[in-house]
Scaffold this motif. Structure first.
Motif, short mmCIF file in Angstrom:
data_model
loop_
_atom_site.label_atom_id
_atom_site.label_comp_id
_atom_site.label_asym_id
_atom_site.label_seq_id
_atom_site.Cartn_x
_atom_site.Cartn_y
_atom_site.Cartn_z
N TYR A 117 0.53 -0.80 -0.02
CA TYR A 117 0.38 0.25 0.15
C TYR A 117 0.48 1.32 0.66
CZ TYR A 117 -3.75 2.83 0.55
OH TYR A 117 -4.94 3.86 -0.12
N PRO A 118 2.04 1.30 1.11
CA PRO A 118 2.33 2.60 0.97
C PRO A 118 3.50 2.90 -0.46
CG PRO A 118 2.87 1.23 2.57
CD PRO A 118 1.75 0.33 1.95
N VAL A 119 4.23 2.58 -0.72
CA VAL A 119 4.63 2.52 -2.11
C VAL A 119 4.10 3.00 -3.34
CG1 VAL A 119 6.21 1.73 -3.27
CG2 VAL A 119 6.66 0.76 -0.98
N PRO A 120 3.08 2.15 -4.07
CA PRO A 120 2.31 3.21 -4.40
C PRO A 120 1.47 4.57 -3.93
CG PRO A 120 2.05 0.81 -4.47
CD PRO A 120 2.36 1.00 -3.71
N VAL A 121 1.50 4.44 -3.07
CA VAL A 121 0.84 6.22 -2.52
C VAL A 121 1.89 6.97 -3.12
CG1 VAL A 121 -0.28 7.07 -0.64
CG2 VAL A 121 -0.91 5.16 -1.07
N ASP A 122 3.25 6.69 -2.55
CA ASP A 122 4.37 7.37 -1.87
C ASP A 122 4.81 8.03 -3.49
OD1 ASP A 122 4.70 7.50 0.70
OD2 ASP A 122 6.22 6.44 0.57
N VAL A 123 4.83 6.73 -5.06
CA VAL A 123 4.87 6.89 -5.99
C VAL A 123 4.34 8.19 -6.59
CG1 VAL A 123 5.21 5.66 -8.27
CG2 VAL A 123 6.52 4.40 -6.27
N ILE A 124 2.82 8.11 -6.19
CA ILE A 124 2.25 8.50 -7.30
C ILE A 124 2.15 10.20 -6.25
CG2 ILE A 124 -0.57 9.72 -7.79
CD1 ILE A 124 -0.02 7.53 -9.10
N ALA A 125 2.27 10.40 -4.55
CA ALA A 125 2.80 11.69 -4.07
C ALA A 125 4.21 11.86 -4.65
CB ALA A 125 2.67 11.24 -3.13
N MET A 126 4.87 11.42 -4.39
CA MET A 126 6.35 11.84 -5.48
C MET A 126 6.67 12.47 -6.81
SD MET A 126 8.99 9.80 -6.36
CE MET A 126 9.05 8.41 -7.79
N MET A 127 4.86 11.08 -8.12
CA MET A 127 5.33 12.07 -9.44
C MET A 127 4.80 13.19 -9.03
SD MET A 127 4.92 8.60 -11.07
CE MET A 127 4.66 9.51 -13.07
N GLY A 129 3.97 15.69 -6.68
CA GLY A 129 5.14 16.73 -6.25
C GLY A 129 4.49 17.04 -5.02
N VAL A 130 3.69 16.37 -4.27
CA VAL A 130 2.99 16.29 -3.11
C VAL A 130 3.89 15.56 -1.89
CG1 VAL A 130 1.44 15.17 -1.26
CG2 VAL A 130 1.41 15.33 -3.94
N PRO A 131 3.94 16.98 -0.93
CA PRO A 131 4.80 16.48 0.65
C PRO A 131 4.73 15.36 1.12
CG PRO A 131 3.69 18.87 0.41
CD PRO A 131 2.46 17.90 -0.83
N ALA A 136 0.24 10.08 4.72
CA ALA A 136 -0.88 8.99 5.60
C ALA A 136 -2.15 9.77 4.69
CB ALA A 136 -0.70 10.20 7.21
N GLN A 137 -2.78 11.07 4.64
CA GLN A 137 -3.67 11.46 4.94
C GLN A 137 -4.61 10.52 2.88
OE1 GLN A 137 -6.49 14.08 6.33
NE2 GLN A 137 -7.32 13.15 4.79
N PHE A 138 -3.56 11.09 2.05
CA PHE A 138 -3.91 10.35 1.40
C PHE A 138 -4.56 8.59 0.94
CE2 PHE A 138 -2.14 11.88 -3.01
CZ PHE A 138 -2.31 13.43 -2.62
N LYS A 139 -3.84 7.85 2.52
CA LYS A 139 -4.12 6.54 2.74
C LYS A 139 -5.61 7.02 2.77
CE LYS A 139 -3.44 2.38 4.87
NZ LYS A 139 -4.43 2.69 4.90
N ARG A 140 -6.11 7.72 3.67
CA ARG A 140 -7.29 7.95 4.10
C ARG A 140 -8.45 8.10 3.38
NH1 ARG A 140 -4.66 9.46 9.10
NH2 ARG A 140 -5.01 12.09 8.40
N TRP A 141 -7.98 8.87 1.89
CA TRP A 141 -9.13 9.13 1.38
C TRP A 141 -8.94 8.37 0.28
CZ3 TRP A 141 -5.36 14.97 0.34
CH2 TRP A 141 -5.97 15.93 1.45
N SER A 142 -7.65 7.30 -0.33
CA SER A 142 -8.22 6.46 -1.12
C SER A 142 -9.10 5.56 -0.73
CB SER A 142 -6.82 5.99 -1.56
OG SER A 142 -6.75 5.01 -2.26
N ASP A 143 -8.35 5.25 1.01
CA ASP A 143 -9.38 4.11 1.33
C ASP A 143 -11.31 3.97 1.43
OD1 ASP A 143 -7.13 3.07 2.05
OD2 ASP A 143 -7.49 3.67 4.47
N TYR A 174 -8.16 20.49 -1.24
CA TYR A 174 -6.18 19.84 -1.39
C TYR A 174 -5.66 20.42 -1.80
CZ TYR A 174 -2.23 17.33 -0.32
OH TYR A 174 -0.66 17.60 -0.51
N PHE A 175 -6.13 19.76 -3.53
CA PHE A 175 -5.31 19.78 -5.05
C PHE A 175 -5.73 20.96 -5.36
CE2 PHE A 175 -5.77 14.90 -5.21
CZ PHE A 175 -4.73 14.77 -5.07
N ALA A 176 -5.90 22.24 -5.12
CA ALA A 176 -6.11 23.40 -5.99
C ALA A 176 -5.86 24.20 -5.36
CB ALA A 176 -7.83 23.57 -5.68
#
Ligand code: HEM
Length: 377
Positions: A117-127, A129-131, A136-143, A174-176
């Motif tokens: 779970y965490p690696v793909p979330v981080d990869v998207i976040a990294m690509m 440009g999300v801090p 952790a917030q990302f994961k909760r939204w996705s869930d 957040y994205f805006a």
């Protein structure tokens, strides 16, 4: 189902199910008859509308658009997801994976929460440009976004819908804000690239950009997580296979394709008929919801020998796990690369990997296939 009722109407769900490989392919190949646009489904727009009566921005993306609109939305971002562009991310993905693996102390670990779970979330976040702090917030939204509605009571359903809407609203905001920040100060990341991208004079509107970021998070994370876990389940179930993968006697990329086929992360796709269509001798009227079962198509014995067996070195392997035609998964090169890096890192690091005896729970989703936890040691 494939043999006896390959195309059937389910009166409870008020939907048509399509099970055979060739039929599923036809549904996905024929956008003009099988639309991806929710606006074609009577009542759907009201159902998904937020408190201001607007559908969330994710519905303004390529996934929910038919040609020619689809091509405009996809054309602007397509270049960033081509295999060559994605290959440039390999080193960073490997580094991220190694960081997570370094944190594992050995003994019993849950492959899902520790790695898949965490690696793909981080990869998207990294690509994007999300801090990193926001992960952790990302994961909760996705869930929340992939949760299955609990329709047992009206109150529970209402609560579910409210939670979904709130999550959509939080993500959009957040994205805006992130887009605004990159407009002011461009960086070397995907958000900046999306802001600047222009194809044939087309740029994405702010709402379309927010929708696209949301789509990457939703479409790219949980699917890849389940590919990694499902693949490891297939690999550990076959004696000697982990060794064959390590030595290269069985190619890892080939085995990953077979895992995609045998345990498809996305089991079903939804379409709406724009006119009356005949499939396997069954007439489907116009304006009906159709569920194309990828998971079933991938087990069709007319197309695959030993369809119900996991054959690690199966070639060719024309599975439909990334869809087919116009909406063929934009992230397929990324998902394949991530799966290969993560699984090969695991194989290199750990001499023996075996599942811990556990009662595996399917994830709470009606169209994504995987397990909540997968303990290994
Ligand atoms: C579309 C599966 C990973 C982004 C699709 C579709 C499928 C799919 C079946 C077709 C949807 C349709 O026809 O309605 C998967 C699987 C994945 C995966 C099984 C992992 C194993 C990813 C990743 C990303 C991504 C990593 C992005 C980072 C997208 C996008 C679309 C899409 C943007 C929409 C394409 C379009 O409408 O033209 N995916 N996906 N996916 N996927 Fe993936």
């Amino acid at each position: 189902m494939r043999a006896e009722s390959p195309v059937r109407y389910d009166a409870d769900r008020e939907l048509w199910d399509v099970f055979r490989y060739e039929d599923v392919k036809r549904v996905l190949n024929t956008d003009e008859r099988f639309s991806s646009d929710p606006a074609t489904m009577p009542g759907f727009e009201e159902e998904i509308a937020d408190s201001e009566g607007e559908p969330p921005p994710v519905f303004d993306t390529m996934l929910f658009a038919d040609p020619p609109e689809h091509n405009r939305l996809r054309g602007v971002v397509e270049g960033f997801f081509q295999p060559r562009a994605i290959a440039e991310q390999a080193d960073r993905i490997r580094e991220l994976t190694e960081e997570y693996l370094d944190d594992i102390k050995g003994g019993e670990v849950d492959l899902v929460s520790e790695v898949a779970y965490p690696v793909p979330v981080d990869v998207i976040a990294m690509m994007l440009g999300v801090p990193t702090d926001d992960r952790a917030q990302f994961k909760r939204w996705s869930d929340t976004l992939i949760e299955r509605p609990n329709a047992k009571t009206e109150a529970a359903m209402e609560e579910f819908q409210q939670r979904q809407q709130q999550t959509q609203a939080e993500m959009s905001q957040y994205f805006a804000e992130l887009i605004e920040a990159r407009r002011a100060e461009p960086q070397d990341d995907l958000i900046t690239a999306i802001i600047e991208a222009e194809v044939d004079g087309h740029r994405l509107s702010e709402r379309e950009m927010v929708g696209f970021c949301t789509l990457l998070l939703v479409a790219g994370n949980i699917t890849t997580t389940n590919l990694i876990t499902n693949a490891m389940r297939c690999f550990t179930a076959q004696p000697g296979l982990l060794d064959d993968l390590r030595t290269g006697d069985v190619k890892l990329s080939t085995a990953i394709e077979e895992a995609l086929r045998y345990r498809s992360p996305v089991q079903a796709l939804f379409r709406v008929t724009t006119e009356s269509v005949e499939l396997s001798g069954q007439e489907i009227p116009a304006g009906e919801g159709v569920v194309a079962w990828l998971g079933s198509a991938n087990r069709d014995g007319d197309v695959f020998d030993r369809a119900d067996e996991f054959v690690a070195d199966r070639r060719p392997n024309q599975h439909l796990s990334f869809g087919h035609g116009t909406h063929y998964c934009l992230g397929a090169p990324l998902a394949r690369l991530e799966a290969e890096i993560i699984l090969s890192s695991l194989l290199e690091r750990y001499e023996a990997i075996e599942p811990v005896e556990a009662d595996l729970q399917p994830i709470r989703s009606s169209f994504i296939y995987g397990v909540e936890e997968y303990p290994i040691r």
